[in-house]
Design a protein around this motif. Structure first.
Motif, PDB file in Angstrom:
ATOM      1  N   ASN A   1      38.678  -5.290 -42.095  1.00  0.00           N
ATOM      2  CA  ASN A   1      38.719  -5.761 -43.477  1.00  0.00           C
ATOM      3  C   ASN A   1      37.607  -5.104 -44.285  1.00  0.00           C
ATOM      4  OD1 ASN A   1      39.686  -7.275 -45.614  1.00  0.00           O
ATOM      5  ND2 ASN A   1      38.368  -9.023 -45.179  1.00  0.00           N
ATOM      6  N   HIS A   2      37.918  -4.724 -45.523  1.00  0.00           N
ATOM      7  CA  HIS A   2      36.940  -4.123 -46.414  1.00  0.00           C
ATOM      8  C   HIS A   2      37.036  -4.802 -47.780  1.00  0.00           C
ATOM      9  CE1 HIS A   2      37.259  -0.975 -43.346  1.00  0.00           C
ATOM     10  NE2 HIS A   2      36.053  -0.613 -43.716  1.00  0.00           N
ATOM     11  N   PRO A   3      35.946  -4.763 -48.560  1.00  0.00           N
ATOM     12  CA  PRO A   3      35.954  -5.438 -49.859  1.00  0.00           C
ATOM     13  C   PRO A   3      37.085  -5.017 -50.781  1.00  0.00           C
ATOM     14  CG  PRO A   3      33.726  -4.851 -49.260  1.00  0.00           C
ATOM     15  CD  PRO A   3      34.621  -4.219 -48.220  1.00  0.00           C
ATOM     16  N   ASN A   4      37.489  -3.750 -50.735  1.00  0.00           N
ATOM     17  CA  ASN A   4      38.522  -3.285 -51.666  1.00  0.00           C
ATOM     18  C   ASN A   4      39.935  -3.611 -51.211  1.00  0.00           C
ATOM     19  OD1 ASN A   4      37.944  -1.252 -49.646  1.00  0.00           O
ATOM     20  ND2 ASN A   4      39.364   0.084 -50.736  1.00  0.00           N
TER      21      ASN A   4
ATOM     22  N   HIS B   1      36.764  -7.738 -57.419  1.00  0.00           N
ATOM     23  CA  HIS B   1      35.442  -7.304 -57.868  1.00  0.00           C
ATOM     24  C   HIS B   1      35.306  -5.784 -57.923  1.00  0.00           C
ATOM     25  CE1 HIS B   1      33.634 -11.261 -57.976  1.00  0.00           C
ATOM     26  NE2 HIS B   1      34.038 -11.514 -56.745  1.00  0.00           N
ATOM     27  N   VAL B   2      36.097  -5.070 -57.133  1.00  0.00           N
ATOM     28  CA  VAL B   2      35.891  -3.623 -57.024  1.00  0.00           C
ATOM     29  C   VAL B   2      37.147  -2.782 -57.207  1.00  0.00           C
ATOM     30  CG1 VAL B   2      33.836  -3.815 -55.557  1.00  0.00           C
ATOM     31  CG2 VAL B   2      36.100  -3.763 -54.508  1.00  0.00           C
ATOM     32  N   GLU B   3      38.294  -3.410 -57.409  1.00  0.00           N
ATOM     33  CA  GLU B   3      39.542  -2.633 -57.437  1.00  0.00           C
ATOM     34  C   GLU B   3      39.584  -1.625 -58.586  1.00  0.00           C
ATOM     35  OE1 GLU B   3      42.806  -5.308 -57.620  1.00  0.00           O
ATOM     36  OE2 GLU B   3      42.053  -6.412 -59.345  1.00  0.00           O
ATOM     37  N   LYS B   4      38.825  -1.865 -59.642  1.00  0.00           N
ATOM     38  CA  LYS B   4      38.773  -0.903 -60.750  1.00  0.00           C
ATOM     39  C   LYS B   4      38.289   0.462 -60.276  1.00  0.00           C
ATOM     40  CE  LYS B   4      36.863  -0.291 -65.407  1.00  0.00           C
ATOM     41  NZ  LYS B   4      35.993  -0.883 -66.462  1.00  0.00           N
TER      42      LYS B   4
END
Length: 201
Positions: A48-51, A59-62
């Motif tokens: 699993n990773h934050p994106n 929070h980071v998909e942008k």
């Protein structure tokens, strides 16, 4: 034909100063997200990773759209919170350095205490080996602590900061073009202004 290096250097310095001023004046426009450290998702065996995490990815998909050179920094709401975070990082470095499970973290800037900035960095553009993961999100994942290689330097927040009651804000400046070595000159100039708690510039 002779080239006057002093004139060329002055022109570059003026260009960098203009870029740095624009970044500093518009800091709020470069805010990607603010997250609480307790929100960092668990990642057993790095699956699993934050994106890609269903909850945290907002929070980071942008950053998935950022393909060119980037300048980024992590901050806290105030200097007091940033100092608490940096102190915890120093404790981690002291306690775990030399152990097999130690993850390489940035060096401390012991004189930069009156600042809310934790770290300033840059990432060159283009896609990483995984076409679904741009270079900048790959680098941010490393800072958040989601990378198998312990020796790749980053903040590694998941491994020592998840228990802290602190909000962290990520800012990213996405440049329209590849800047080459000028990117690192801009990084140094921004770091001089933002005086981060850790990382050498």
């Amino acid at each position: 034909m002779n080239i006057d290096i002093r004139e060329e250097t002055k022109a570059i310095e003026e260009q960098v100063e203009a870029i740095v001023e624009k970044i500093l004046v518009n800091q709020d426009k470069f805010k990607i997200s603010t997250f609480h450290l307790s929100e960092l998702p668990e990642s057993n065996n790095w699956e699993n990773h934050p994106n890609i995490d269903p909850i945290f990815k907002r929070h980071v998909e942008k950053l998935d759209t950022y393909k060119k050179d980037c300048l980024y920094w992590f901050s806290c709401e105030d200097a007091e919170k940033a100092t608490i975070l940096n102190n915890a990082l120093n404790q981690y470095r002291t306690k775990y350095s030399g152990r097999n499970d130690y993850r390489v973290v940035p060096t401390s800037n012991q004189y930069n205490s009156d600042t809310n900035i934790i770290y300033v960095g840059v990432r060159r553009g283009s896609t990483a080996k995984n076409p679904k993961c741009t270079n900048i999100i790959g680098r941010i994942n490393q800072h958040l602590g989601y990378y198998k290689q312990r020796k790749t330097q980053g903040l590694q927040l998941l491994h020592w900061a998840k228990y802290l009651d602190i909000d962290v804000t990520l800012h990213v400046v996405h440049f329209n073009d590849e800047l080459g070595s000028l990117l690192y000159v801009i990084e140094k100039a921004i770091a001089k202004e933002l005086v981060p708690h850790c990382g050498r510039h």
